[in-house]
Design an enzyme around this catalytic site. Structure first.
Site, PDB file in Angstrom:
ATOM      1  N   CYS A 110      45.817  -9.924 -32.084  1.00 35.98           N
ATOM      2  CA  CYS A 110      44.446  -9.619 -32.307  1.00 35.98           C
ATOM      3  C   CYS A 110      44.153  -8.134 -32.418  1.00 35.98           C
ATOM      4  O   CYS A 110      44.709  -7.252 -33.023  1.00 35.98           O
ATOM      5  CB  CYS A 110      43.557 -10.436 -31.704  1.00 35.98           C
ATOM      6  SG  CYS A 110      41.868 -10.673 -32.223  1.00 35.98           S
ATOM      7  N   HIS A 202      45.215 -15.783 -33.099  1.00 33.03           N
ATOM      8  CA  HIS A 202      45.310 -16.178 -31.668  1.00 33.03           C
ATOM      9  C   HIS A 202      46.044 -17.595 -31.734  1.00 33.03           C
ATOM     10  O   HIS A 202      45.568 -18.519 -31.082  1.00 33.03           O
ATOM     11  CB  HIS A 202      44.227 -16.406 -30.958  1.00 33.03           C
ATOM     12  CG  HIS A 202      43.472 -15.105 -30.550  1.00 33.03           C
ATOM     13  ND1 HIS A 202      43.848 -14.236 -29.519  1.00 33.03           N
ATOM     14  CD2 HIS A 202      42.581 -14.415 -31.051  1.00 33.03           C
ATOM     15  CE1 HIS A 202      43.142 -13.268 -29.401  1.00 33.03           C
ATOM     16  NE2 HIS A 202      42.191 -13.243 -30.463  1.00 33.03           N
ATOM     17  N   GLU A 204      48.180 -18.580 -29.708  1.00 34.87           N
ATOM     18  CA  GLU A 204      48.544 -18.890 -28.221  1.00 34.87           C
ATOM     19  C   GLU A 204      47.008 -19.588 -27.848  1.00 34.87           C
ATOM     20  O   GLU A 204      47.294 -20.232 -26.420  1.00 34.87           O
ATOM     21  CB  GLU A 204      48.779 -17.407 -27.516  1.00 34.87           C
ATOM     22  CG  GLU A 204      47.509 -16.792 -27.173  1.00 34.87           C
ATOM     23  CD  GLU A 204      46.768 -15.928 -28.257  1.00 34.87           C
ATOM     24  OE1 GLU A 204      45.886 -15.357 -27.732  1.00 34.87           O
ATOM     25  OE2 GLU A 204      47.492 -16.042 -29.169  1.00 34.87           O
TER      26      GLU A 204
END
Length: 267
Positions: A110, A202, A204
């Site tokens: 990001c 993102h 994750e």
């Protein structure tokens, strides 16, 4: 097999939440992984206690002589600030150069991706009129090992107020665009041999991260809409649909096994 060593520079405000997000993926891969958490000397976390940071984190200057296989730079809530105005920018630049010289591969996430692209290639970021917020389908553009087991498209969470543009990336022959969306734009860019991988979203994130962000900012900001393609029937009273975890796990599996462990064996 000895574990691959990964250092993570955690720039997010709520450290333990971000730790859980990444550990959820790294503990799910087939390659044994040892994670070390890095912090900055030029910035003090306001949302995590000093005692916690002292116990679980080490400074860059304490780690720079150690050997790691991979490195991760998280996002940070500073994307509307000019890079040079970020209080830890100079230390961050030193860390980026250290990672480039010493890591088999680094993932920049990001704002971390935007910062890395700006540092290495001068790629600018641009403010968005509305927050890019939700889950957006990404088209795979390159058959690199990082995408082994992927189909033509995969979903990726995004939560950002700025963007990078394809036209700026195309000026640099050493940058390969790996994936993009007609809605959220370029999502993954790579340098040769995946020395640096820049991810604007993102993968994750755990299932409720966007939900927490949405309810946190509701009524506090005027540029945040309902996250797209996220809740069942687009109803925030219903559960989020975790459509991306399978793909996130595949990506981190490929990164750790094909770019970190394999390069160590080949060295």
């Amino acid at each position: 097999m000895s574990p691959v060593r990964i250092a993570v520079l955690n720039l997010m405000p709520f450290k333990e939440v971000t730790e859980a997000d990444f550990l959820r993926l790294l503990k799910g891969v087939s390659t044994p992984v040892e994670v070390t958490w890095m912090r900055l000397r030029t910035h003090v976390s306001k949302h995590t206690s000093a005692a916690y940071m002292e116990l679980h984190y080490r400074y860059f200057d304490e780690l720079r002589q150690e050997r790691f296989d991979g490195f991760i730079v998280t996002g940070a809530p500073v994307e509307l600030i000019d890079f040079e105005e970020v209080d830890y920018w100079e230390e961050l630049r030193q860390i980026f150069d250290w990672a480039h010289a010493n890591m088999k591969s680094t993932l920049y996430i990001c704002w971390g991706a935007q910062a890395g692209l700006y540092h290495f290639f001068g790629v600018p970021k641009y403010a968005l009129p509305r927050k890019m917020f939700g889950i957006f389908s990404q088209r795979v553009l390159s058959a690199v090992p990082l995408f082994e087991g992927f189909s033509g498209e995969f979903p990726m969470p995004h939560s950002r107020h700025t963007e990078i543009r394809r036209s700026d990336l195309e000026r640099h022959p050493d940058l390969e665009i790996l994936a993009e969306s007609p809605v959220s734009g370029v999502s993954m860019v790579m340098t040769p041999d995946a020395r640096e991988v820049f991810i604007t979203g993102h993968l994750e994130y755990e299932p409720y991260t966007l939900d927490n962000e949405y309810h946190r900012d509701l009524g506090r900001r005027d540029d945040v809409d309902l996250p797209k393609n996220y809740y069942e029937a687009d109803d925030p009273s219903l559960k989020p649909v975790d459509s991306w975890h399978e793909w996130a796990l595949r990506l981190y599996e490929n990164w750790t096994s094909l770019y970190l462990a394999k390069k160590r064996q080949d060295a």
